[in-house]
Design a protein around this motif. Structure first.
Motif: not given
Length: 532
Positions: A396-410, A416-417
């Motif tokens: 969950m740490t890796i998933f949420t951290k990665t998801f946040a980075s992808l969303l911030k980079n548009n 992203s999924i």
């Protein structure tokens, strides 16, 4: 009076043997506790050394960046000028070394082949192995992926090498190729250092290709890194984008990093993305080291316990068997079972080790190549009482951290999924990602794919729902990541604290059981002697 004294003496002996098992258990416990003290002391020293080493590496990287910024890239500019000078004079080398006549002849034959223009350029990349004199004056052997020997020779000569031999074969392809025996994957700590230095060079105004050349020399002690970075430089000189050049290196670079760089190329913020990815992979590496640090000491104690048990069964128990047979002692079922186990272990030790080895190798092969087996084993591990939460919190740490980075980079949600499904090696979460893409295509919310799923904690689900409803999904995912980082650390520390006494008690119980089972028949023999 003498008779009374003798009776009292016998009575004291009976009391002694009555409480003898208790004395044995207490003695075994304190002995084992004393035996594990050296392991505890050794582990504390190693843990402290590992901690200091990690901090030293981080400080070194920070200091190197500060040095480059404080000197306003003067040293980098000198190195860039040196590279440009070498490109103008490809025949200039740092120092001359003696080479064998065979290498000289091979170089002449290679030059004749290239001058003849008789080589046909391949339609697909080919893995070549070359032998050359590098710019520092050392003879090196490494691999390079290109479409012809001419391209390999031209590139290496322009980089300051003096090439003697370039060859290829099916064995070279299998050994050095993308699916060869040697893994091309770069370690996370090397990726962190590379990202930090590359970002610093780009901020100092160094062109990307020259920055990669400098890093290839800085990190070139590792042949795999040197081979990979040279290939990236080669792709850049052919006009490929940076993300495509990284993607063509196979498994060398993580898919997440490649896609984030591709997104950064579109937005024009490559340096910022490199810094973000360096922070991300530093956190991933820290989490991995925490897990290793938490499990190494218990593993050592467990291995020591198994070794002690095997020693008792193989050496101690047979010593008493001769005594039993000579005295004709009647054995109880527990002692008989222990003797049978000892005989079986001594007579079949080779076959036992062979069977264990075959089982482990088979499971590893099945785990790597069959998805159903991998899914089943991962499910069992994730549903285990304590270790399951450790795995879930890490994922969950890796998933949420990665998801946040992808969303911030548009990056688009569906893309992203899809990237998240490639980043994780856990089949349960890959299945969730595939289901999420299908639901998004059907017009449903992202959170619907995570609802009532045993592998997704409720906290993560409800914070995802809140992020969707407020339009702050990236910020919510980052908050979830920080929350599970702390939860993971707390759980790992708790696990490390509990495992040590549990393993010591386990070892004391097993060893005490073996010793008592061996000594109990001696009590019976003593009672028979007293009765006579």
């Amino acid at each position: 009076m003498d008779g009374v004294k003798e009776k009292r003496h016998v009575h004291k002996q009976d009391n002694f043997f009555l409480f003898f098992p208790l004395y044995v258990c207490l003695g075994v416990y304190y002995v084992l506790k004393g035996l594990t003290k050296p392991f505890t002391a050794l582990w504390n020293v190693l843990s402290k050394g590992l901690y200091n080493t990690v901090n030293a590496n981080v400080e070194t990287n920070d200091l190197s960046g500060a040095y480059i910024n404080s000197t306003e890239s003067s040293e980098i500019q000198k190195e860039q000028d040196a590279i440009n000078e070498e490109l103008k004079h490809p025949k200039k080398y740092v120092k001359e070394v003696r080479v064998s006549k065979n290498l000289v002849d091979s170089r002449q034959a290679l030059i004749n082949l290239i001058d003849s223009n008789s080589e046909v350029r391949s339609d697909v990349p080919v893995t070549y192995r070359y032998t050359a004199l590098d710019p520092s004056g050392k003879i090196v052997t490494n691999a390079f992926v290109a479409f012809s020997r001419t391209e390999v020779y031209t590139f290496l000569e322009n980089e300051g090498y003096k090439v003697f031999k370039i060859e290829t074969s099916k064995w070279i392809e299998r050994y050095y190729g993308e699916r060869g025996f040697i893994s091309r994957k770069i370690k996370t700590r090397d990726i962190v250092f590379w990202l930090e230095q590359l970002s610093t060079y780009l901020k100092a105004g160094i062109p990307l290709t020259d920055a990669m050349r400098i890093l290839s020399r800085q990190m070139g002690k590792n042949k795999n890194i040197r081979r990979t970075f040279d290939s990236v430089v080669y792709q850049l000189t052919l006009g490929e984008s940076f993300s495509n050049a990284l993607e063509k290196q196979g498994e060398a670079f993580p898919p997440l990093l490649i896609n984030m760089i591709r997104s950064a190329e579109a937005t024009g913020d490559l340096e910022g993305t490199l810094d973000d990815m360096a922070d991300y992979y530093r956190e991933v590496e820290t989490t991995r080291k925490d897990m290793i640090q938490a499990l190494t000491y218990p593993t050592l104690v467990f291995v020591f316990a198994i070794a002690v048990i095997i020693f008792l069964l193989v050496y101690l128990v047979p010593q008493f068997v001769g005594i039993y047979n000579t005295a004709g002692v009647k054995l109880n079922p527990i002692t008989s079972f222990l003797i049978a186990a000892s005989d079986f272990l001594r007579n079949n030790a080779f076959y036992i080790v062979l069977v264990i080895f075959i089982i482990v190798v088979t499971l590893v092969i099945l785990y790597k190549n069959i998805k159903a087996v991998r899914y089943t084993m991962q499910s069992i591990a994730m549903k285990s009482p304590i270790f399951g939460k450790v795995i879930i919190y890490k994922e969950m740490t890796i998933f949420t951290k990665t998801f946040a980075s992808l969303l911030k980079n548009n990056v688009y949600i569906t893309q992203s999924i899809d990237i998240l499904g490639k980043v994780t090696s856990n089949e349960i979460y890959r299945e969730i990602m595939a289901d999420c893409i299908n639901r998004i295509s059907s017009g449903e919310k992202i959170s619907d794919a995570f609802k009532d799923n045993w592998a997704v904690p409720e906290v993560a689900y409800y914070m995802m729902v809140t992020g969707e409803s407020t339009g702050q999904l990236a910020e919510m995912m980052e908050s979830v990541s920080e929350y599970y980082v702390e939860q993971h650390k707390m759980l790992v520390n708790t696990l490390k604290t509990l495992l040590e006494p549990i393993l010591i008690i386990f070892l004391a119980v097993i060893v005490g059981f073996i010793i008592i089972a061996v000594i109990v028949p001696v009590f019976g023999l003593y009672e028979e002697i007293q009765a006579q």
